[in-house]
Design a protein around this motif. Sequence first.
Motif, PDB file in Angstrom:
ATOM      1  N   GLY A 256      -5.465   4.370   1.290  1.00 42.53           N
ATOM      2  CA  GLY A 256      -4.427   4.629   2.284  1.00 42.53           C
ATOM      3  C   GLY A 256      -4.076   3.354   3.054  1.00 42.53           C
ATOM      4  N   ARG A 257      -2.819   3.263   3.481  1.00 44.69           N
ATOM      5  CA  ARG A 257      -2.352   2.125   4.307  1.00 44.69           C
ATOM      6  C   ARG A 257      -1.613   2.673   5.511  1.00 44.69           C
ATOM      7  N   ARG A 258      -1.945   2.091   6.688  1.00 44.80           N
ATOM      8  CA  ARG A 258      -1.240   2.437   7.929  1.00 44.80           C
ATOM      9  C   ARG A 258      -0.969   1.136   8.678  1.00 44.80           C
ATOM     10  N   ASP A 259       0.269   0.803   8.786  1.00 45.41           N
ATOM     11  CA  ASP A 259       0.667  -0.506   9.342  1.00 45.41           C
ATOM     12  C   ASP A 259      -0.023  -1.602   8.545  1.00 45.41           C
ATOM     13  N   TYR A 260      -0.906  -2.358   9.206  1.00 45.59           N
ATOM     14  CA  TYR A 260      -1.583  -3.451   8.500  1.00 45.59           C
ATOM     15  C   TYR A 260      -3.020  -3.103   8.146  1.00 45.59           C
ATOM     16  N   PHE A 261      -3.354  -1.844   8.309  1.00 49.59           N
ATOM     17  CA  PHE A 261      -4.733  -1.420   7.999  1.00 49.59           C
ATOM     18  C   PHE A 261      -4.775  -0.744   6.619  1.00 49.59           C
ATOM     19  N   PHE A 262      -5.777  -1.126   5.801  1.00 46.27           N
ATOM     20  CA  PHE A 262      -5.994  -0.535   4.478  1.00 46.27           C
ATOM     21  C   PHE A 262      -7.375   0.097   4.416  1.00 46.27           C
TER      22      PHE A 262
ATOM     23  N   GLY B  47      -4.073  13.426  10.691  1.00 50.27           N
ATOM     24  CA  GLY B  47      -3.096  13.224  11.764  1.00 50.27           C
ATOM     25  C   GLY B  47      -2.406  11.888  11.725  1.00 50.27           C
ATOM     26  N   ALA B  48      -2.949  10.954  10.967  1.00 55.16           N
ATOM     27  CA  ALA B  48      -2.318   9.633  10.883  1.00 55.16           C
ATOM     28  C   ALA B  48      -1.217   9.639   9.830  1.00 55.16           C
ATOM     29  N   GLN B  49      -0.296   8.743   9.999  1.00 51.17           N
ATOM     30  CA  GLN B  49       0.803   8.614   9.038  1.00 51.17           C
ATOM     31  C   GLN B  49       0.398   7.591   7.992  1.00 51.17           C
ATOM     32  N   TRP B  50      -0.112   8.070   6.895  1.00 51.52           N
ATOM     33  CA  TRP B  50      -0.600   7.180   5.849  1.00 51.52           C
ATOM     34  C   TRP B  50       0.445   7.019   4.746  1.00 51.52           C
ATOM     35  N   THR B  51       0.435   5.816   4.209  1.00 53.98           N
ATOM     36  CA  THR B  51       1.125   5.558   2.950  1.00 53.98           C
ATOM     37  C   THR B  51       0.049   5.323   1.903  1.00 53.98           C
ATOM     38  N   TYR B  52       0.270   5.849   0.705  1.00 50.32           N
ATOM     39  CA  TYR B  52      -0.798   5.840  -0.298  1.00 50.32           C
ATOM     40  C   TYR B  52      -0.462   4.892  -1.443  1.00 50.32           C
ATOM     41  N   GLU B  53      -1.498   4.243  -1.926  1.00 54.63           N
ATOM     42  CA  GLU B  53      -1.386   3.402  -3.106  1.00 54.63           C
ATOM     43  C   GLU B  53      -2.278   3.991  -4.195  1.00 54.63           C
ATOM     44  N   TRP B  54      -1.811   3.870  -5.434  1.00 54.14           N
ATOM     45  CA  TRP B  54      -2.538   4.475  -6.565  1.00 54.14           C
ATOM     46  C   TRP B  54      -2.814   3.435  -7.639  1.00 54.14           C
ATOM     47  N   ARG B  55      -3.977   3.536  -8.216  1.00 53.53           N
ATOM     48  CA  ARG B  55      -4.287   2.876  -9.472  1.00 53.53           C
ATOM     49  C   ARG B  55      -4.482   3.996 -10.487  1.00 53.53           C
ATOM     50  N   ALA B  56      -3.606   4.061 -11.459  1.00 54.37           N
ATOM     51  CA  ALA B  56      -3.619   5.212 -12.368  1.00 54.37           C
ATOM     52  C   ALA B  56      -3.389   4.752 -13.792  1.00 54.37           C
ATOM     53  N   ALA B  57      -3.790   5.626 -14.718  1.00 56.66           N
ATOM     54  CA  ALA B  57      -3.688   5.301 -16.143  1.00 56.66           C
ATOM     55  C   ALA B  57      -2.224   5.126 -16.550  1.00 56.66           C
ATOM     56  N   LYS B  58      -1.370   5.963 -16.075  1.00 60.27           N
ATOM     57  CA  LYS B  58       0.032   5.935 -16.497  1.00 60.27           C
ATOM     58  C   LYS B  58       0.905   6.308 -15.301  1.00 60.27           C
ATOM     59  N   LEU B  59       1.322   5.291 -14.541  1.00 60.72           N
ATOM     60  CA  LEU B  59       2.234   5.497 -13.427  1.00 60.72           C
ATOM     61  C   LEU B  59       3.262   4.368 -13.438  1.00 60.72           C
ATOM     62  N   ASN B  60       4.386   4.622 -14.057  1.00 54.99           N
ATOM     63  CA  ASN B  60       5.425   3.593 -14.095  1.00 54.99           C
ATOM     64  C   ASN B  60       5.947   3.278 -12.691  1.00 54.99           C
ATOM     65  N   THR B  61       6.122   4.316 -11.877  1.00 57.39           N
ATOM     66  CA  THR B  61       6.540   4.159 -10.477  1.00 57.39           C
ATOM     67  C   THR B  61       5.515   4.865  -9.608  1.00 57.39           C
ATOM     68  N   PRO B  62       4.496   4.142  -9.141  1.00 55.90           N
ATOM     69  CA  PRO B  62       3.427   4.802  -8.379  1.00 55.90           C
ATOM     70  C   PRO B  62       3.981   5.485  -7.139  1.00 55.90           C
ATOM     71  N   PRO B  63       3.588   6.690  -6.843  1.00 53.34           N
ATOM     72  CA  PRO B  63       4.071   7.395  -5.648  1.00 53.34           C
ATOM     73  C   PRO B  63       3.406   6.840  -4.392  1.00 53.34           C
ATOM     74  N   THR B  64       3.989   7.123  -3.260  1.00 48.60           N
ATOM     75  CA  THR B  64       3.406   6.725  -1.980  1.00 48.60           C
ATOM     76  C   THR B  64       2.880   7.930  -1.213  1.00 48.60           C
ATOM     77  N   SER B  65       3.032   9.110  -1.791  1.00 42.16           N
ATOM     78  CA  SER B  65       2.502  10.320  -1.156  1.00 42.16           C
ATOM     79  C   SER B  65       1.054  10.527  -1.605  1.00 42.16           C
ATOM     80  N   ASN B  66       0.396  11.480  -0.976  1.00 41.66           N
ATOM     81  CA  ASN B  66      -1.027  11.680  -1.265  1.00 41.66           C
ATOM     82  C   ASN B  66      -1.276  12.523  -2.514  1.00 41.66           C
ATOM     83  N   GLU B  67      -0.250  13.038  -3.183  1.00 40.47           N
ATOM     84  CA  GLU B  67      -0.463  13.788  -4.406  1.00 40.47           C
ATOM     85  C   GLU B  67       0.768  13.703  -5.310  1.00 40.47           C
ATOM     86  N   TYR B  68       0.511  13.883  -6.592  1.00 44.90           N
ATOM     87  CA  TYR B  68       1.607  13.981  -7.547  1.00 44.90           C
ATOM     88  C   TYR B  68       1.161  14.866  -8.698  1.00 44.90           C
TER      89      TYR B  68
END
Length: 399
Positions: A96-102, A58-79
């Motif tokens: 996940g990041r929401r406002d200032y919470f990680f 239910g929260a509005q999350w922005t996502y960060e990824w550490r991945a083997a090959k991501l030139n432009t990491p997505p901010t969604s929860n899947e790719y």
Amino acid sequence: MCKSRRRDDSYSSTEWSEAFTLSVSILNKPTVTLQPSWTQIYSGETVTVRCEIQGGEGAQWTYEWRAAKLNTPPTSNEYRIIRATESDSGGYSCRGRRDYFFSEWSDIITLTVSSKPKPTLSADNTTLPVGGSVTLTCSVNPSSSSSGWIYFWYRDNILLNFSSSDGQLSVSQEGLYKCKGKRGNPAYYTHASQEVQINKTRPASAVVTVQPDWPTLYSGEMITLSCEIQGGDTEWEYEWRTTSSHKPSNQSELRVDSTSPSNTGHYKCRGRSKRAQDHITEWSVPLNLTVSHNKPRPVLTVSPSWLSPGASVTLNCEVEHPSAGWSFYWYKAVPDLSEKSSSYELLPDGSGTAQDSYIIHGQTHTAGYVCRAGRGDPEYHTDHSQPKFVWSAGQFDSL
């Protein structure tokens, strides 16, 4: 809930407000999942990487990824990784990041991308048993945890109307077989496997043989009749037919230690498979066995029959069917005038010679000679030949 009152009137206050409920959830560590769930995939396959945060629904999350090959990491929860390459191999994690919470970083999930696979095809037998089948097994990297394969089969480069998830196919037709694997959506196909040739068992046939294989047998000789099944790959039961008065057993071999004319006749056999009782060979071509009652007597000739002093004498022993394994024995006939008979003394080196001739050097006296022949094991002997004499002007040689 809350209420208020006047500052100068401690007895004057409002009613309590309506209740407001505040919920505090425990936020679990994010989890990276794969869809399909195989951590071992192959070049060209498609896989979806997803970040899931349990407790943060239910929260509005922005996502960060550490991945083997991501030139432009997505901010969604899947790719989606479409047509993966070996460079997509490696570890993947998210937060996940929401406002200032990680949130915390997820555990790392490792994806391995290998080159396009070639299945391994094997057969439990490359020859079809009579009335039976063989099992083919197709597998893609059986040591891997990857799964989801559906196997397709080809015979002589024609796709069969059959597929299997266990990688096995039972076949009863000869041909050149190969297989392919398929999985995923969109469908991903492996290379074709190596080819395996499956052959039919050629029709078995029965043959009767006899050892020793003499043109004519004589009473008292030992022989072995055998029923041989040529072709096929099974165990056999045996059946015999014969016109002789001797009835053979149902064994593959018949041994006769001392033949007699009653063994004369035609012998034939056939085989019945122990594994498939309805599979019976044709009757063999009959073997004609003839056992003579008469014991053979060789014929001895001497040359010259009139002796010049000191000349050599050649003895020749002729027996019926000379190529039938005979060896020869050579004797001097010593007359017993009182008994009007002769005894036989073996000549030097005259026992079991391979040649049907024998040379006597330096003969000076009149002498008589006989021969006989033998063959087989145990050895069978002919009668002695009639004596033949070498005449000389000198006295009779009595040894």
